[in-house]
Design a protein around this motif. Structure first.
Motif, PDB file in Angstrom:
ATOM      1  N   LEU A   3       0.817  -1.213   0.000  1.00 32.22           N
ATOM      2  CA  LEU A   3       0.000   0.000   0.000  1.00 32.22           C
ATOM      3  C   LEU A   3       0.851   1.265   0.000  1.00 32.22           C
ATOM      4  CD1 LEU A   3      -2.915  -0.906   2.445  1.00 32.22           C
ATOM      5  CD2 LEU A   3      -2.951  -0.850  -0.046  1.00 32.22           C
ATOM      6  N   GLU A   4       2.136   1.142   0.335  1.00 29.07           N
ATOM      7  CA  GLU A   4       3.011   2.304   0.366  1.00 29.07           C
ATOM      8  C   GLU A   4       3.659   2.585  -1.003  1.00 29.07           C
ATOM      9  OE1 GLU A   4       5.739   1.321   3.465  1.00 29.07           O
ATOM     10  OE2 GLU A   4       4.277   1.620   5.061  1.00 29.07           O
ATOM     11  N   TRP A   5       3.490   1.679  -1.964  1.00 28.76           N
ATOM     12  CA  TRP A   5       4.067   1.879  -3.274  1.00 28.76           C
ATOM     13  C   TRP A   5       3.297   2.955  -4.024  1.00 28.76           C
ATOM     14  CZ3 TRP A   5       5.431  -3.444  -5.888  1.00 28.76           C
ATOM     15  CH2 TRP A   5       6.284  -4.140  -5.037  1.00 28.76           C
ATOM     16  N   ALA A   6       3.975   3.669  -4.912  1.00 27.54           N
ATOM     17  CA  ALA A   6       3.312   4.681  -5.741  1.00 27.54           C
ATOM     18  C   ALA A   6       2.301   3.993  -6.643  1.00 27.54           C
ATOM     19  CB  ALA A   6       4.335   5.428  -6.576  1.00 27.54           C
ATOM     20  N   LYS A   7       1.148   4.606  -6.767  1.00 25.24           N
ATOM     21  CA  LYS A   7       0.092   4.065  -7.615  1.00 25.24           C
ATOM     22  C   LYS A   7       0.182   4.661  -9.013  1.00 25.24           C
ATOM     23  CE  LYS A   7      -1.626   1.697  -4.231  1.00 25.24           C
ATOM     24  NZ  LYS A   7      -1.379   0.268  -4.188  1.00 25.24           N
ATOM     25  N   ASP A   8      -0.356   3.943  -9.971  1.00 27.86           N
ATOM     26  CA  ASP A   8      -0.305   4.403 -11.358  1.00 27.86           C
ATOM     27  C   ASP A   8      -0.999   5.738 -11.558  1.00 27.86           C
ATOM     28  OD1 ASP A   8       1.132   2.210 -12.094  1.00 27.86           O
ATOM     29  OD2 ASP A   8      -0.542   1.124 -12.980  1.00 27.86           O
ATOM     30  N   SER A   9      -1.931   6.086 -10.683  1.00 23.81           N
ATOM     31  CA  SER A   9      -2.678   7.335 -10.853  1.00 23.81           C
ATOM     32  C   SER A   9      -1.756   8.558 -10.866  1.00 23.81           C
ATOM     33  CB  SER A   9      -3.731   7.478  -9.753  1.00 23.81           C
ATOM     34  OG  SER A   9      -3.115   7.427  -8.475  1.00 23.81           O
ATOM     35  N   GLY A  69      -7.542  -6.189  -7.926  1.00 26.38           N
ATOM     36  CA  GLY A  69      -7.820  -4.800  -7.563  1.00 26.38           C
ATOM     37  C   GLY A  69      -6.769  -3.863  -8.118  1.00 26.38           C
ATOM     38  N   GLN A  70      -5.507  -4.288  -8.082  1.00 26.78           N
ATOM     39  CA  GLN A  70      -4.423  -3.470  -8.634  1.00 26.78           C
ATOM     40  C   GLN A  70      -4.539  -3.345 -10.151  1.00 26.78           C
ATOM     41  OE1 GLN A  70      -2.290  -1.818  -6.342  1.00 26.78           O
ATOM     42  NE2 GLN A  70      -4.013  -2.683  -5.228  1.00 26.78           N
ATOM     43  N   LEU A  71      -4.902  -4.443 -10.816  1.00 22.83           N
ATOM     44  CA  LEU A  71      -5.098  -4.392 -12.268  1.00 22.83           C
ATOM     45  C   LEU A  71      -6.233  -3.435 -12.623  1.00 22.83           C
ATOM     46  CD1 LEU A  71      -4.782  -8.039 -13.663  1.00 22.83           C
ATOM     47  CD2 LEU A  71      -3.169  -6.149 -13.846  1.00 22.83           C
ATOM     48  N   HIS A  72      -7.282  -3.431 -11.824  1.00 20.68           N
ATOM     49  CA  HIS A  72      -8.407  -2.523 -12.062  1.00 20.68           C
ATOM     50  C   HIS A  72      -7.932  -1.071 -12.007  1.00 20.68           C
ATOM     51  CE1 HIS A  72     -12.105  -0.289 -10.832  1.00 20.68           C
ATOM     52  NE2 HIS A  72     -12.553  -0.949 -11.889  1.00 20.68           N
ATOM     53  N   THR A  74      -4.822  -0.019 -12.536  1.00 21.21           N
ATOM     54  CA  THR A  74      -3.943   0.208 -13.688  1.00 21.21           C
ATOM     55  C   THR A  74      -4.774   0.434 -14.950  1.00 21.21           C
ATOM     56  OG1 THR A  74      -2.110  -1.027 -12.741  1.00 21.21           O
ATOM     57  CG2 THR A  74      -2.147  -0.857 -15.125  1.00 21.21           C
ATOM     58  N   ASP A  75      -5.874  -0.297 -15.094  1.00 12.27           N
ATOM     59  CA  ASP A  75      -6.776  -0.105 -16.218  1.00 12.27           C
ATOM     60  C   ASP A  75      -7.348   1.318 -16.203  1.00 12.27           C
ATOM     61  OD1 ASP A  75      -8.257  -1.235 -18.486  1.00 12.27           O
ATOM     62  OD2 ASP A  75     -10.014  -0.971 -17.204  1.00 12.27           O
ATOM     63  N   ALA A  76      -7.709   1.806 -15.026  1.00 14.61           N
ATOM     64  CA  ALA A  76      -8.221   3.177 -14.910  1.00 14.61           C
ATOM     65  C   ALA A  76      -7.144   4.192 -15.295  1.00 14.61           C
ATOM     66  CB  ALA A  76      -8.717   3.430 -13.483  1.00 14.61           C
ATOM     67  N   PHE A  77      -5.897   3.920 -14.902  1.00 17.94           N
ATOM     68  CA  PHE A  77      -4.777   4.796 -15.287  1.00 17.94           C
ATOM     69  C   PHE A  77      -4.635   4.853 -16.805  1.00 17.94           C
ATOM     70  CE2 PHE A  77      -0.379   3.875 -16.781  1.00 17.94           C
ATOM     71  CZ  PHE A  77       0.055   5.192 -16.907  1.00 17.94           C
TER      72      PHE A  77
END
Length: 201
Positions: A3-9, A69-72, A74-77
């Motif tokens: 959860l501390e990793w940078a998100k694609d957003s 959930g993470q793929l979802h 990334t898809d939004a990104f």
């Protein structure tokens, strides 16, 4: 903690900032780590998950749900990025690919849970390459589609019918699509090799 990793957003704004920082052609290479990792074996508070049924092992099911959930996200990104780039006047090509399959448990146990051939010894697979495959997407904005004559450019690539291509050929493929394949002897060689041997290991 994943959860501390940078998100694609966060990437869309950074990519657009990099593109706008110069007047000439740009190459922006971005690595996403959002769906990467060893996935949690128990629920993480605050993590987006997608429910999975049919996997009895609770720890592996939890990992699958987190991964999806993470793929979802990334898809939004990708949707946000391509929408923004479609309003960008400069012809733009996006190449999106994964460099390996997700880790789904020691000994390929997660792949066993979903009856994937990836879990089988290579000699027993119908498709010996399945454990090396990840999808790739080549996308162009409207400005690039107009300039490139996209259908003709794609047809001229002589891609194999199944579209299988080693990742080492993505660079020359993009250069050829954009009419710059002869700018560099190395990429010209790769373009020729790709036509003879589109998959190398």
């Amino acid at each position: 903690n994943p959860l501390e990793w940078a998100k694609d957003s966060v990437l869309t704004g950074e990519i657009l900032k990099a593109l706008r920082s110069t007047e000439g052609r740009d190459l922006v290479f971005t690595v996403s780590v959002q769906p990467h990792g060893k996935y949690p074996t128990e629920p993480l508070e605050g993590a987006e998950t997608i429910a999975v049924n049919g996997i009895e092992n609770e720890a592996r099911r939890c990992g699958f749900e987190y991964y999806l959930g993470q793929l979802h996200q990334t898809d939004a990104f990708l949707k946000k990025l391509t929408t923004a780039l479609n309003h960008y006047n400069e012809p733009t090509v996006v190449v999106f690919y994964g460099d390996h399959l997700p880790y789904l448990g020691d000994g390929m146990r997660g792949y066993q849970d979903i009856d994937s051939q990836v879990a089988l010894p290579e000699a027993e697979r119908d498709d010996p390459l399945c454990s090396y495959e990840t999808p790739y997407v080549l996308w162009v904005n409207d400005a690039a589609a107009e300039v490139l004559d996209w259908e003709r450019a794609v047809a001229s690539l002589d891609l194999p019918e199944d579209r299988r291509l080693s990742a080492c050929f993505l660079g020359d493929t993009v250069l050829e699509l954009t009419g710059r394949d002869q700018d560099n002897a190395w990429f010209a060689f790769l373009s020729q090799l790709r036509r003879e041997m589109p998959v190398v290991q």
